[in-house]
Design a protein around this motif. Structure first.
Motif, PDB file in Angstrom:
ATOM      1  N   PRO A  50       0.806  -1.228   0.000  1.00 52.20           N
ATOM      2  CA  PRO A  50       0.000   0.000   0.000  1.00 52.20           C
ATOM      3  C   PRO A  50       0.835   1.271   0.000  1.00 52.20           C
ATOM      4  O   PRO A  50       0.485   2.243  -0.684  1.00 52.20           O
ATOM      5  N   ILE A  51       1.950   1.297   0.731  1.00 54.61           N
ATOM      6  CA  ILE A  51       2.776   2.504   0.752  1.00 54.61           C
ATOM      7  C   ILE A  51       3.396   2.756  -0.618  1.00 54.61           C
ATOM      8  O   ILE A  51       3.519   3.905  -1.060  1.00 54.61           O
ATOM      9  N   ALA A  52       3.763   1.696  -1.313  1.00 52.11           N
ATOM     10  CA  ALA A  52       4.356   1.853  -2.647  1.00 52.11           C
ATOM     11  C   ALA A  52       3.383   2.493  -3.634  1.00 52.11           C
ATOM     12  O   ALA A  52       3.806   3.035  -4.660  1.00 52.11           O
ATOM     13  N   ASN A  53       2.104   2.441  -3.321  1.00 50.54           N
ATOM     14  CA  ASN A  53       1.097   3.001  -4.223  1.00 50.54           C
ATOM     15  C   ASN A  53       0.571   4.365  -3.770  1.00 50.54           C
ATOM     16  O   ASN A  53      -0.368   4.892  -4.366  1.00 50.54           O
ATOM     17  N   LEU A  54       1.175   4.931  -2.732  1.00 51.85           N
ATOM     18  CA  LEU A  54       0.796   6.269  -2.293  1.00 51.85           C
ATOM     19  C   LEU A  54       1.636   7.304  -3.031  1.00 51.85           C
ATOM     20  O   LEU A  54       2.794   7.056  -3.368  1.00 51.85           O
ATOM     21  N   ASN A  55       1.057   8.470  -3.249  1.00 52.61           N
ATOM     22  CA  ASN A  55       1.715   9.475  -4.086  1.00 52.61           C
ATOM     23  C   ASN A  55       2.328  10.636  -3.320  1.00 52.61           C
ATOM     24  O   ASN A  55       3.209  11.317  -3.841  1.00 52.61           O
ATOM     25  N   LEU A  82       2.680  12.796   0.891  1.00 52.41           N
ATOM     26  CA  LEU A  82       2.599  12.698   2.349  1.00 52.41           C
ATOM     27  C   LEU A  82       1.158  12.757   2.836  1.00 52.41           C
ATOM     28  O   LEU A  82       0.786  12.069   3.789  1.00 52.41           O
ATOM     29  N   SER A  83       0.343  13.548   2.175  1.00 53.27           N
ATOM     30  CA  SER A  83      -1.061  13.659   2.577  1.00 53.27           C
ATOM     31  C   SER A  83      -1.774  12.313   2.450  1.00 53.27           C
ATOM     32  O   SER A  83      -2.546  11.922   3.339  1.00 53.27           O
ATOM     33  N   GLU A  84      -1.525  11.604   1.362  1.00 53.66           N
ATOM     34  CA  GLU A  84      -2.126  10.279   1.188  1.00 53.66           C
ATOM     35  C   GLU A  84      -1.617   9.310   2.253  1.00 53.66           C
ATOM     36  O   GLU A  84      -2.381   8.485   2.771  1.00 53.66           O
ATOM     37  N   PHE A  85      -0.324   9.419   2.569  1.00 55.08           N
ATOM     38  CA  PHE A  85       0.216   8.543   3.606  1.00 55.08           C
ATOM     39  C   PHE A  85      -0.445   8.814   4.953  1.00 55.08           C
ATOM     40  O   PHE A  85      -0.801   7.881   5.680  1.00 55.08           O
ATOM     41  N   GLU A  86      -0.596  10.077   5.298  1.00 56.46           N
ATOM     42  CA  GLU A  86      -1.199  10.417   6.591  1.00 56.46           C
ATOM     43  C   GLU A  86      -2.612   9.851   6.700  1.00 56.46           C
ATOM     44  O   GLU A  86      -3.000   9.330   7.758  1.00 56.46           O
ATOM     45  N   LYS A  87      -3.371   9.933   5.625  1.00 56.64           N
ATOM     46  CA  LYS A  87      -4.728   9.392   5.635  1.00 56.64           C
ATOM     47  C   LYS A  87      -4.699   7.874   5.782  1.00 56.64           C
ATOM     48  O   LYS A  87      -5.468   7.292   6.559  1.00 56.64           O
TER      49      LYS A  87
END
Length: 212
Positions: free
Chosen positions: A147-152, A154-159
């Motif tokens: 899942p982290i590899a598919n985040l774009n 920091l905002s997406e990661f925080e969510k």
């Protein structure tokens, strides 16, 4: 790692008057890995006893007899005793995991040492909770990597992290606050996590024959 390392059962764990078992490795394999991991800070190896409580027994007091240990950066004991779980086996199947282990260990020692240092009667070295770090690596490599590899950003990661609670910001496996990108500890932990995930995917690409 060049040669295959086999885990073996260790039946000398005494907890609450019960004899428990865990997994360890042979003295020969311990000596071999000591040489392999000197670049990461492993100094030497010993056979040692220690008493304490850790993730190994879900924080119930125990005594371990005659366990292979590494000395790390001349200050720490890293006991090679593990829970009998799939994440332990992966430590000796995926070459990148021990490098990742030391990345994670260094972060905890700097920012949250109480999470990884076992309270023991050993006055010479501080004893590392190897089982806890092995579990955390499993969370990162096997639970969060895809899942982290598919985040774009920091905002997406925080969510994502609000639901997944990957970043360790609490005590006793409970998150006491959300990830805070203004805190050095949180950002450097995320940096360590990303570097570990990169190790995983680089190892996969190398196995597939790609030149990195």
């Amino acid at each position: 790692m060049v040669r295959k390392i086999q885990t073996i059962t260790h039946n000398k764990i005494i907890s609450n008057f019960r004899v428990l078992s865990g997994l360890t490795i042979s003295i020969e394999d311990c000596a071999y890995l000591t040489k392999q991991f000197q670049a990461y800070g492993v100094d030497d190896y010993y056979i040692s006893d220690y008493q304490g409580n850790s993730y190994l027994t879900r924080y119930v007091d125990y005594f371990i007899d005659s366990i292979p240990c590494w000395t790390y950066k001349r200050k720490y004991f890293v006991p090679l005793i593990f829970r009998d779980t799939p994440d332990t086996q992966k430590m000796f199947q995926d070459d990148y995991r021990w490098k990742a282990f030391f990345v994670l260990l260094d972060w905890y020692l700097k920012y949250s040492p109480e999470k990884v240092i076992i309270q023991t009667t050993n006055n010479k070295f501080k004893v590392i909770d190897t089982a806890f770090l092995t579990f955390r690596l499993w969370e990162i490599c096997d639970g969060a990597a895809f899942p982290i590899a598919n985040l774009n950003n920091l905002s997406e990661f925080e969510k994502w992290n609000q639901a997944s609670h990957l970043i360790d910001t609490g005590r006793s496996f409970k998150q006491t606050r959300e990830f805070d990108d203004t805190k050095e500890a949180d950002l450097t932990q995320l940096e360590a996590v990303i570097s570990i995930i990169k190790m995983k995917y680089q190892a996969i690409l190398l196995k597939q024959g790609y030149q990195l």
